[in-house]
Scaffold this motif. Structure first.
Motif, short mmCIF file in Angstrom:
data_model
loop_
_atom_site.label_atom_id
_atom_site.label_comp_id
_atom_site.label_asym_id
_atom_site.label_seq_id
_atom_site.Cartn_x
_atom_site.Cartn_y
_atom_site.Cartn_z
N TYR A 49 0.73 -1.18 -0.12
CA TYR A 49 -0.26 0.12 -0.35
C TYR A 49 0.41 0.93 -0.01
CZ TYR A 49 1.10 -0.16 4.88
OH TYR A 49 1.98 -0.56 5.77
N ALA A 109 -11.07 4.11 0.90
CA ALA A 109 -12.46 4.07 0.53
C ALA A 109 -12.86 4.31 1.37
CB ALA A 109 -12.69 2.59 0.06
N LEU A 153 -11.86 -4.44 -2.45
CA LEU A 153 -11.11 -3.54 -1.53
C LEU A 153 -10.46 -3.71 -0.13
CD1 LEU A 153 -13.22 -0.53 -1.92
CD2 LEU A 153 -11.33 -1.15 -3.47
N SER A 211 -4.57 -4.54 -1.92
CA SER A 211 -3.95 -4.13 -3.00
C SER A 211 -3.29 -5.55 -3.65
CB SER A 211 -2.65 -2.69 -2.82
OG SER A 211 -4.12 -1.84 -2.79
N ILE A 256 -12.49 0.70 -8.62
CA ILE A 256 -11.95 -0.11 -7.88
C ILE A 256 -10.45 -0.27 -7.31
CG2 ILE A 256 -11.33 -2.74 -7.59
CD1 ILE A 256 -14.96 -1.85 -6.96
N GLY A 306 -9.46 2.69 -4.67
CA GLY A 306 -9.30 2.28 -3.77
C GLY A 306 -7.79 1.95 -2.91
N LEU A 307 -7.36 1.21 -3.90
CA LEU A 307 -6.32 0.73 -4.10
C LEU A 307 -4.95 1.41 -4.62
CD1 LEU A 307 -7.65 -2.18 -6.37
CD2 LEU A 307 -7.69 -2.70 -3.68
N TYR A 315 -2.62 0.28 -6.81
CA TYR A 315 -2.79 -0.51 -8.42
C TYR A 315 -2.21 0.35 -9.11
CZ TYR A 315 -5.68 -2.55 -11.83
OH TYR A 315 -5.76 -3.17 -13.07
#
Length: 342
Positions: free
Chosen positions: A131, A231, A288, A291, A303, A306-307, A309
């Motif tokens: 993260y 998120a 969620l 990651s 989506i 919220g990660l 990514y």
């Protein structure tokens, strides 16, 4: 009558050997974080049990608590696979509590990002999620372009920072130190900057779950958080943004390790491989929860928001090396207590 009894006994013995239902079910004990266990059960635990014909025993707690349990049971391990913060995994490895992972048994190993393949050295762990850490802020009130902007006049008395003892604490100090021109591993410049402005900080929070509430109550207008908390913050009926400071973002990684002395080595490898699979990593990302480190995972834009990514994002994160964390954390806490908490 005697012959009949012997025949019946022989029949029962053969039946018990032939019937999987009567054989002992293999059991794998895993030690994991306590969050999102319903989601993990649906996406990971139950499907793996169905696939392997085994039973998972799940023990939960924070990383340091579970590390202490590994140490306490080193002579007779009760855990097979442990999910830990990367620096806690290194600590466990250096204490002789882990055994190397045979990556040739992981069919999904080549699919994960390079930084997740051997994050603590010696093949003692593989990353399963990561993260970023940055600043969330009220975009209608302030603008954040640098980590130094946490201390701008317009935010005095409206900032929340993580306490030094939390996972996010050292990460926040690391980036503030970088913004302040720090060049030494003691993070002296960052700790000094926070100490200078400590009266302008509303709280040094202990739990990330406090941040959405503080924003909702308008007690703060900015906070340092991990992306996994974004998120819930984005759901607020407020104009909030995720900052991309010029100095960059830092972050953390959680890893999977096999406990030394496990009696379920093959099953442990199967479980780790399954967790790293595109199927499982996609399910957890869509929920969620985590990651993904599997580069083949694709999720919709809403989506991904919220990660943490994608390959480009992954390459931009400045991780603190686990060894650096272990070598310096006691000194960081001491300096914090003297400069900030006094």
């Amino acid at each position: 009558m005697k012959t009949t009894l012997l025949s019946a006994a022989s029949f029962l013995t053969l039946a018990s050997l032939a019937s999987p239902a009567l054989a002992q079910t293999p059991t794998l004990t895993i030690s994991v974080y306590g969050i999102a266990q319903d989601a993990y059960s649906e996406a990971l635990y139950r499907p793996f049990e169905a696939q392997c014909g085994c039973t998972l025993v799940v023990e939960t707690g924070n990383s340091s608590e579970r590390l202490a349990k590994l140490e306490a049971n080193a002579g007779a391990p009760v855990i097979d696979v442990a999910a830990l913060a990367d620096f806690n995994a290194l600590e466990a490895a250096q204490a002789g509590l882990l055994q190397p992972i045979d990556t040739s048994k992981l069919s999904n190993y080549e699919a994960i990002y390079d930084f997740a393949k051997d994050p603590v050295g010696g093949a003692m762990a593989v990353g399963y999620t990561f993260y970023s850490t940055s600043i969330v802020y009220r975009s209608d009130l302030v603008s954040i372009e640098s980590w130094k902007d946490l201390f701008q006049e317009g935010l005095a008395g409206r900032v929340a920072l993580p306490n030094i003892t939390t996972t996010q604490g050292p990460l926040a100090i690391y980036m503030i130190d970088k913004a302040e021109g720090g060049t030494t591993p003691d993070l002296a410049a960052g700790i000094a900057a926070i100490g200078e402005h400590r009266d302008d900080i509303v709280t040094f929070y202990e739990r990330g779950s406090q941040v959405p509430q503080l924003l909702q109550q308008e007690e703060i207008a900015a906070a340092v958080v991990g992306r996994f908390g974004w998120a819930n913050i984005a759901k607020l009926d407020l104009p909030v943004e995720w900052a991309e400071p010029v100095e960059g973002q830092t972050g953390g990684m959680n890893v999977l390790s096999i406990v030394k002395g496990t009696q379920n080595e093959e099953l442990a490898h199967r479980f780790i491989d399954y967790w790293l699979s595109q199927e499982v990593q996609t399910k957890l990302a869509m929920g969620l929860v985590d990651s993904p480190v599997n580069a083949a995972v694709e999720v919709p834009e809403e989506i991904a928001e919220g990660l943490t990514y994608g390959a480009e994002t992954a390459e931009s994160i400045e991780f603190i090396a686990p060894q650096t964390m272990l070598d310096n954390r006691d000194a960081w806490v001491a300096a914090w207590n003297e400069t900030v908490a006094r």
